[in-house]
Scaffold this active site. Structure first.
Site, PDB file in Angstrom:
ATOM      1  N   SER A   1       4.993  -9.092  -0.830  1.00 36.43           N
ATOM      2  CA  SER A   1       5.699  -8.004  -0.403  1.00 36.43           C
ATOM      3  C   SER A   1       6.371  -8.319   1.071  1.00 36.43           C
ATOM      4  O   SER A   1       7.061  -9.340   1.310  1.00 36.43           O
ATOM      5  CB  SER A   1       4.907  -6.715  -0.458  1.00 36.43           C
ATOM      6  OG  SER A   1       5.495  -5.543  -0.150  1.00 36.43           O
TER       7      SER A   1
ATOM      8  N   ASP B   1       8.628  -3.246 -10.613  1.00 34.31           N
ATOM      9  CA  ASP B   1       8.944  -2.900  -9.419  1.00 34.31           C
ATOM     10  C   ASP B   1      10.339  -2.260  -9.692  1.00 34.31           C
ATOM     11  O   ASP B   1      10.941  -2.149 -10.608  1.00 34.31           O
ATOM     12  CB  ASP B   1       9.151  -4.198  -8.609  1.00 34.31           C
ATOM     13  CG  ASP B   1       8.006  -4.673  -7.450  1.00 34.31           C
ATOM     14  OD1 ASP B   1       7.829  -3.745  -6.745  1.00 34.31           O
ATOM     15  OD2 ASP B   1       7.485  -5.788  -7.565  1.00 34.31           O
TER      16      ASP B   1
ATOM     17  N   HIS C   1       4.232  -3.245  -8.314  1.00 34.89           N
ATOM     18  CA  HIS C   1       4.083  -4.063  -7.235  1.00 34.89           C
ATOM     19  C   HIS C   1       2.533  -4.160  -6.653  1.00 34.89           C
ATOM     20  O   HIS C   1       2.565  -4.845  -5.582  1.00 34.89           O
ATOM     21  CB  HIS C   1       4.674  -2.830  -6.287  1.00 34.89           C
ATOM     22  CG  HIS C   1       5.153  -3.658  -4.812  1.00 34.89           C
ATOM     23  ND1 HIS C   1       6.042  -4.309  -4.678  1.00 34.89           N
ATOM     24  CD2 HIS C   1       4.547  -3.438  -3.694  1.00 34.89           C
ATOM     25  CE1 HIS C   1       6.134  -4.853  -3.217  1.00 34.89           C
ATOM     26  NE2 HIS C   1       5.390  -4.313  -2.641  1.00 34.89           N
TER      27      HIS C   1
HETATM   28  N1  NFK Z   1       5.477   3.453   1.672  1.00 36.40           N
HETATM   29  C1  NFK Z   1       5.082   2.276   0.680  1.00 36.40           C
HETATM   30  C2  NFK Z   1       3.388   1.799   1.126  1.00 36.40           C
HETATM   31  C3  NFK Z   1       3.221   0.470   0.828  1.00 36.40           C
HETATM   32  O1  NFK Z   1       4.139  -0.161   0.386  1.00 36.40           O
HETATM   33  C4  NFK Z   1       1.743  -0.097   1.031  1.00 36.40           C
HETATM   34  C5  NFK Z   1       0.877   0.631   1.584  1.00 36.40           C
HETATM   35  C6  NFK Z   1      -0.486   0.545   1.708  1.00 36.40           C
HETATM   36  C7  NFK Z   1      -0.719  -0.984   1.419  1.00 36.40           C
HETATM   37  C8  NFK Z   1      -0.031  -1.752   1.096  1.00 36.40           C
HETATM   38  C9  NFK Z   1       1.483  -1.369   0.979  1.00 36.40           C
HETATM   39  N2  NFK Z   1       2.462  -2.132   0.337  1.00 36.40           N
HETATM   40  C10 NFK Z   1       2.498  -3.404  -0.126  1.00 36.40           C
HETATM   41  O2  NFK Z   1       1.656  -4.272   0.046  1.00 36.40           O
HETATM   42  C11 NFK Z   1       5.021   2.879  -0.656  1.00 36.40           C
HETATM   43  O3  NFK Z   1       5.760   3.677  -1.136  1.00 36.40           O
HETATM   44  O4  NFK Z   1       4.470   1.936  -1.440  1.00 36.40           O
END
Ligand code: NFK
Length: 293
Positions: A153, A236, A268
């Site tokens: 990510s 995704d 994801h």
């Molecule tokens: N606002 C994001 C949050 C997010 O991507 C995320 C949150 C906590 C830990 C990891 C995350 N994303 C990827 O590693 C979502 O909607 O998924």
């Protein structure tokens, strides 16, 4: 699908909210489960491998990394540097050793890099920190059998920025033999129009300067033979698929040694969580690339 520039903010924000697209759980549950999986996996890795925790690669408090070492090793092992995700504002190296166990078992050392997430860190700083961490590892382990990078990510974005580093400024040229970019973001401009940018406060200039899509030529000049795997979770969002495909295509057009994978039956979050399993298709791909080299 419409070009992101023509999307309403609500639609664009949904495209850049990975938790909305999981078929396994609802939005909050999938993030909660993600943090739990990564934390427990990291604890397991720490229990069964030899570790060097909180090694400083710079003078700032946040500039530390954890090393998970194969036993009976004498320094001639391949090293995989893992850069965690969390939209440059969540997670840390404390949850980022979950992938170590199956790799260490095959003689691969794993390094989990810490960097200053927002709002403490800003984009230029995070990019500089991961670049310096890779320079540090390559100086620290001159006998290693090659460096590999893996990012998830936001961490895949940072790993891609490491590939386009002007190494002369760092006094090293790391022997990066392979890179695994998982569900990453390679063009930061759309992000500037979403909630993700609130803690980051990137201007368009900062976003462009730190977009791997803008810097593929630099990859070509340094890493002609490096194997670059661009992978995206099947579930995704379309924007995440588009970003991965377009970055892959730009690398491919330059004649780089790259491949593109859509990881079936993953979202994801479990696309990376499952690296704690030896039999998982991405774990196998990483091991094949590293052990065949
Ligand atoms: N606002 C994001 C949050 C997010 O991507 C995320 C949150 C906590 C830990 C990891 C995350 N994303 C990827 O590693 C979502 O909607 O998924």
């Amino acid at each position: 699908m419409a070009n992101w520039r023509h999307m309403e903010t609500k639609v664009l924000e949904e495209q850049y909210s990975p938790s909305c697209w999981s078929l396994r759980m609802d939005k909050d549950a999938v993030i909660k489960a993600h943090v739990k999986e990564l934390t427990e996996g990291t604890q397991r890795s720490r229990g069964i491998t030899h570790t060097l925790l909180n090694v400083s690669y710079g003078s700032e408090v946040g500039e530390k990394l954890d090393i998970y070492l194969p036993s009976k090793s004498i320094g001639a092992f391949p090293l995989l540097v893992y850069i965690h995700g969390g939209y440059w504002q969540e997670l840390s190296k404390e949850e980022s050793g979950f992938l170590a166990a199956p790799l260490v078992a095959k003689g691969v050392a794993v390094v989990a890099v810490g960097y200053d997430i927002a709002p403490k860190g800003h984009m230029d700083l995070m990019v500089s920190q991961v670049r310096r961490s890779v320079a540090f590892i390559s100086q620290q382990y001159p006998l290693s059998r090659g460096l590999y990078l893996c990012g998830h990510s936001a961490g895949a974005h940072l790993a891609a920025m490491v590939l386009s580093t002007a190494w002369s400024e760092y006094g090293v040229k790391p022997d990066i033999k392979g890179v695994f970019l998982v569900s990453g973001v390679y063009d930061l401009l759309p992000i500037t129009r979403t909630y993700v940018n609130l803690p980051l406060q990137m201007t368009e200039e900062v976003a462009l300067r730190n977009s791997p899509m803008q810097h593929v030529q630099e990859v070509k000049s340094v890493f002609k033979n490096c194997r670059i795997v661009v992978a995206v979770a099947e579930n995704d969002s379309l924007e995440f698929h588009r970003q991965s495909r377009e970055y892959f295509q730009s690398l491919q057009e330059l004649g780089l040694n790259t491949s593109f994978s859509v990881v079936a039956n993953t979202d994801h979050f479990d696309v990376i969580e499952r690296l704690c399993q030896e039999e998982y298709v991405l774990t196998q791909m990483i091991l094949e690339v590293i052990l065949d080299a």
